[in-house]
Every structure is written in C-alpha cells, then in structure tokens.
Design an enzyme around this catalytic site. Structure first.
Site, PDB file in Angstrom:
ATOM      1  N   GLU A   1      -1.570  -5.664   8.358  1.00  0.00           N
ATOM      2  CA  GLU A   1      -0.795  -5.120   9.480  1.00  0.00           C
ATOM      3  C   GLU A   1      -1.480  -5.440  10.807  1.00  0.00           C
ATOM      4  O   GLU A   1      -2.706  -5.362  10.917  1.00  0.00           O
ATOM      5  CB  GLU A   1      -0.657  -3.602   9.323  1.00  0.00           C
ATOM      6  CG  GLU A   1       0.107  -3.208   8.078  1.00  0.00           C
ATOM      7  CD  GLU A   1       0.306  -1.691   7.939  1.00  0.00           C
ATOM      8  OE1 GLU A   1      -0.064  -0.937   8.859  1.00  0.00           O
ATOM      9  OE2 GLU A   1       0.832  -1.283   6.885  1.00  0.00           O
TER      10      GLU A   1
ATOM     11  N   ASP B   1      -1.088  -6.251  -0.526  1.00  0.00           N
ATOM     12  CA  ASP B   1      -1.458  -5.649   0.760  1.00  0.00           C
ATOM     13  C   ASP B   1      -2.951  -5.423   0.858  1.00  0.00           C
ATOM     14  O   ASP B   1      -3.589  -5.001  -0.118  1.00  0.00           O
ATOM     15  CB  ASP B   1      -0.799  -4.262   0.877  1.00  0.00           C
ATOM     16  CG  ASP B   1       0.340  -4.236   1.876  1.00  0.00           C
ATOM     17  OD1 ASP B   1       0.513  -5.205   2.646  1.00  0.00           O
ATOM     18  OD2 ASP B   1       1.069  -3.222   1.883  1.00  0.00           O
TER      19      ASP B   1
ATOM     20  N   GLU C   1       9.008  -4.461  10.615  1.00  0.00           N
ATOM     21  CA  GLU C   1       9.400  -3.137  10.129  1.00  0.00           C
ATOM     22  C   GLU C   1       9.894  -2.252  11.270  1.00  0.00           C
ATOM     23  O   GLU C   1       9.236  -2.089  12.297  1.00  0.00           O
ATOM     24  CB  GLU C   1       8.211  -2.451   9.415  1.00  0.00           C
ATOM     25  CG  GLU C   1       8.604  -1.057   8.902  1.00  0.00           C
ATOM     26  CD  GLU C   1       7.659  -0.475   7.854  1.00  0.00           C
ATOM     27  OE1 GLU C   1       6.737  -1.168   7.408  1.00  0.00           O
ATOM     28  OE2 GLU C   1       7.873   0.697   7.473  1.00  0.00           O
TER      29      GLU C   1
ATOM     30  N   ASP D   1       0.838  -1.209   0.000  1.00  0.00           N
ATOM     31  CA  ASP D   1       0.000   0.000   0.000  1.00  0.00           C
ATOM     32  C   ASP D   1       0.874   1.260   0.000  1.00  0.00           C
ATOM     33  O   ASP D   1       0.368   2.378  -0.122  1.00  0.00           O
ATOM     34  CB  ASP D   1      -1.022  -0.003   1.150  1.00  0.00           C
ATOM     35  CG  ASP D   1      -0.368  -0.034   2.515  1.00  0.00           C
ATOM     36  OD1 ASP D   1       0.871  -0.164   2.603  1.00  0.00           O
ATOM     37  OD2 ASP D   1      -1.108   0.073   3.517  1.00  0.00           O
ATOM     38  N   SER D   2       2.178   1.081   0.058  1.00  0.00           N
ATOM     39  CA  SER D   2       3.108   2.197  -0.172  1.00  0.00           C
ATOM     40  C   SER D   2       2.864   2.813  -1.552  1.00  0.00           C
ATOM     41  O   SER D   2       3.289   3.941  -1.815  1.00  0.00           O
ATOM     42  CB  SER D   2       4.566   1.717  -0.063  1.00  0.00           C
ATOM     43  OG  SER D   2       4.766   0.549  -0.826  1.00  0.00           O
TER      44      SER D   2
ATOM     45  N   LYS E   1      -1.243  -9.538   2.558  1.00  0.00           N
ATOM     46  CA  LYS E   1      -0.512  -9.087   3.752  1.00  0.00           C
ATOM     47  C   LYS E   1      -1.393  -8.101   4.493  1.00  0.00           C
ATOM     48  O   LYS E   1      -2.093  -7.302   3.874  1.00  0.00           O
ATOM     49  CB  LYS E   1       0.815  -8.418   3.377  1.00  0.00           C
ATOM     50  CG  LYS E   1       1.564  -7.863   4.604  1.00  0.00           C
ATOM     51  CD  LYS E   1       2.984  -7.451   4.286  1.00  0.00           C
ATOM     52  CE  LYS E   1       3.137  -6.076   3.693  1.00  0.00           C
ATOM     53  NZ  LYS E   1       2.582  -4.944   4.510  1.00  0.00           N
TER      54      LYS E   1
HETATM   55  O1  KIV Z   1       3.445  -1.126   1.713  1.00  0.00           O
HETATM   56  C1  KIV Z   1       4.596  -1.581   1.669  1.00  0.00           C
HETATM   57  O2  KIV Z   1       5.367  -1.282   0.758  1.00  0.00           O
HETATM   58  C2  KIV Z   1       5.015  -2.473   2.731  1.00  0.00           C
HETATM   59  C3  KIV Z   1       6.460  -2.866   2.763  1.00  0.00           C
HETATM   60  C4  KIV Z   1       7.287  -1.731   3.107  1.00  0.00           C
HETATM   61  C5  KIV Z   1       6.710  -4.019   3.653  1.00  0.00           C
HETATM   62  O3  KIV Z   1       4.240  -2.845   3.543  1.00  0.00           O
END
Ligand code: KIV
Length: 279
Positions: free
Chosen positions: A120, A88, A186, A49-50, A118
């Site tokens: 959090e 994510d 992280e 989600d970055s 993924k």
């Molecule tokens: O969103 C993302 O890019 C991440 C990574 C930094 C692990 O969660």
C-alpha cells in the site's frame, strides 16, 4: 481467461499486457479449497491482509503478521494452477526502508511461490517499489483507500474527492514510474478511477472504484456473504453462504440434541466387511 480454459498461470507482465483488453478478474483467497474454487475463473488471486479481519476476527488489518501471510499464501498456492498468486505485504513489513521491504518481499515470494507482492502507498512508497522491481520482485501497488493507514486517514473514507484528486493522481503516476505492474484503486470516485485508467499505461484494478477499471477485485468472504460483520457499499453479495452455514450448524446442533444424528447410515456394524479404502 474463459471459465473453462486450462493454461499455465499468467506472469506479472501478462497481467500488465491485459491493459485495455478483457477485464482482469481477481478475488482474494486465504485457503486451499477457496483457491481451487476460483482458480479457473480468476486471472490472479490475492492473499490479502484482509485475512486478519475476515478469518482471524481482527478489528483491522494492522495486526496481520508476516507469518500469517506466509501460512495463508502457502495454502492458496496449493490450490492454484491457472491463476497468478499475489501476496500482500503486511503492515510494518516494508515501510521502514527499501531494504526491509526487499527482505520481507523475498521471504514471501520464496516461501509461498507467489509471482508478486502487493503493498500500500503511492508517492511515499515509490522509492521502495523501484528498489524491489529492480531486484526481481514484481510489485502490485495499492492506492486510494489504503486500510493499513486508517489511523492517519481517519477511517475507511472515500479518497480522492474534490481537491484530493490531484494527490491520488500523483500516487498513481509515482507507482507506475517506479515500476509497479498494476495498481489497485480502492474506494475512490468513479470519475477519478476512469481518468486514472485512461492516464496510466499499467492496469487499474478497482475495488469501490469504477466499472471502467481494467480489472476488478473483491474480498471473497464479502462477495460470498461469509463475512457479515459489515458490508461496504462497493460489495455485491453473490451468495449468502454465511446464512446457509449458520442454518446448517443450527440443524446439526438440533439433531445431535434430539439423537437423530448420526443416523444408521452414518454408523458402522460390528460384522460388516470394511469397504475398499477403509471408509
Ligand atoms: O487485503 C485485501 O483484501 C486487499 C484487497 C481488498 C484489494 O487489499
């Protein structure tokens, strides 16, 4: 995976089995060409989600939507054949209930073809992870600094220092117990990351953690020097593509203004035969 090996993409269980073996290599990707570039080098590729911050100019990951994750997930899927795809779950798509998480995770997997999602959270997400993994959805967990919680964590601070270490350990054990096949650590102290790597039976994937983790991940735009708004300490720049790109664009603008581009070799004569392919 060696840089030249061609084989089918690993599954979550294959990644899990890499615990304590050769380090697991991963990067984020958001587009097909970038996915193609990393496919033969990575064990898994994360559509993080970055994407909201590095491609869409958002101030944090909180504004990222399911639609964005699915669109970028589909683009990345088209560029992968060797590396496993993980997508994510965006903020607000899984925290409400295990049922909400299942609905959205199933949508992500069916619409992108990802092998896993993924999400959090540690102890607080354990019930949701157990719900998903018992219903056919492999989950990669993400603990330590969880950027979707910056407003409750008070910013992008190192997590797990001093008396916070026990809470991160509890998170790690909870996600493993719940069935996560791997866990991203992280921005936690290296000693704590090493302890967790020894303690857990699932692979730890470090970002701002320790060289002793079972694998590493970086945001691709960070490591290529494409995202330059800020650079976290844990980022190593392996390229300066942003700088190169800006210089190329400046040269293009100057050549357009001076009428040196397009040159004759970039234009077409009226009477020349069209070459094969029509280009
Ligand atoms: O969103 C993302 O890019 C991440 C990574 C930094 C692990 O969660």
């Amino acid at each position: 995976m060696s840089a030249t090996a061609k084989k089918s993409a690993p599954m979550p269980d294959d990644i899990k089995a890499m615990k304590a073996g050769a380090p697991i290599v991963s990067l984020t990707a958001y587009t097909t060409p970038m996915a193609e570039m990393m496919d033969e080098h990575c064990d898994f590729v994360l559509v993080g989600d970055s994407v909201g911050m590095v491609l869409h100019g958002l101030p944090s990951t909180l504004g990222v939507t399911m639609e964005m994750m699915i669109l970028h997930g589909q683009a990345v899927a088209r560029g992968l054949s060797n590396a496993m795809l993980v997508v994510d779950m965006p903020f607000g798509s899984y925290e409400e209930s295990p049922e909400q998480a299942f609905r959205n995770a199933a949508r992500i997997m069916s619409e992108t073809g990802s092998a896993a999602v993924k999400l959090e959270g540690g102890v607080t997400m354990a019930k949701t992870i157990a719900f998903l993994t018992s219903r056919g959805i492999p989950v990669m967990a993400h603990i330590g600094l969880t950027p979707q919680s910056i407003n409750t964590l008070g910013g992008y601070k190192v997590q797990g220092r001093a008396d916070q270490a026990a809470a991160v350990l509890a998170d790690a054990k909870a996600v493993q117990e719940a069935g996560a096949f791997a866990v991203v650590l992280e921005k936690i102290p290296a000693d704590l990351a090493d302890d967790l790597t020894t303690e857990l039976t699932i692979p730890t994937i470090g970002i701002g953690a320790s060289v002793g983790c079972d694998g590493q991940i970086l945001v691709v735009d960070d490591m290529l020097g494409l995202f330059t708004a800020f650079k976290p300490k844990f980022v190593k720049r392996y390229g300066q593509l942003g700088r190169g790109g800006a210089a190329a664009i400046a040269q293009y603008a100057s050549e357009v203004r001076s009428r040196t581009f397009p040159a004759p070799e970039h234009t077409f004569a009226m009477d020349a035969p069209t070459p094969k392919g029509g280009k």
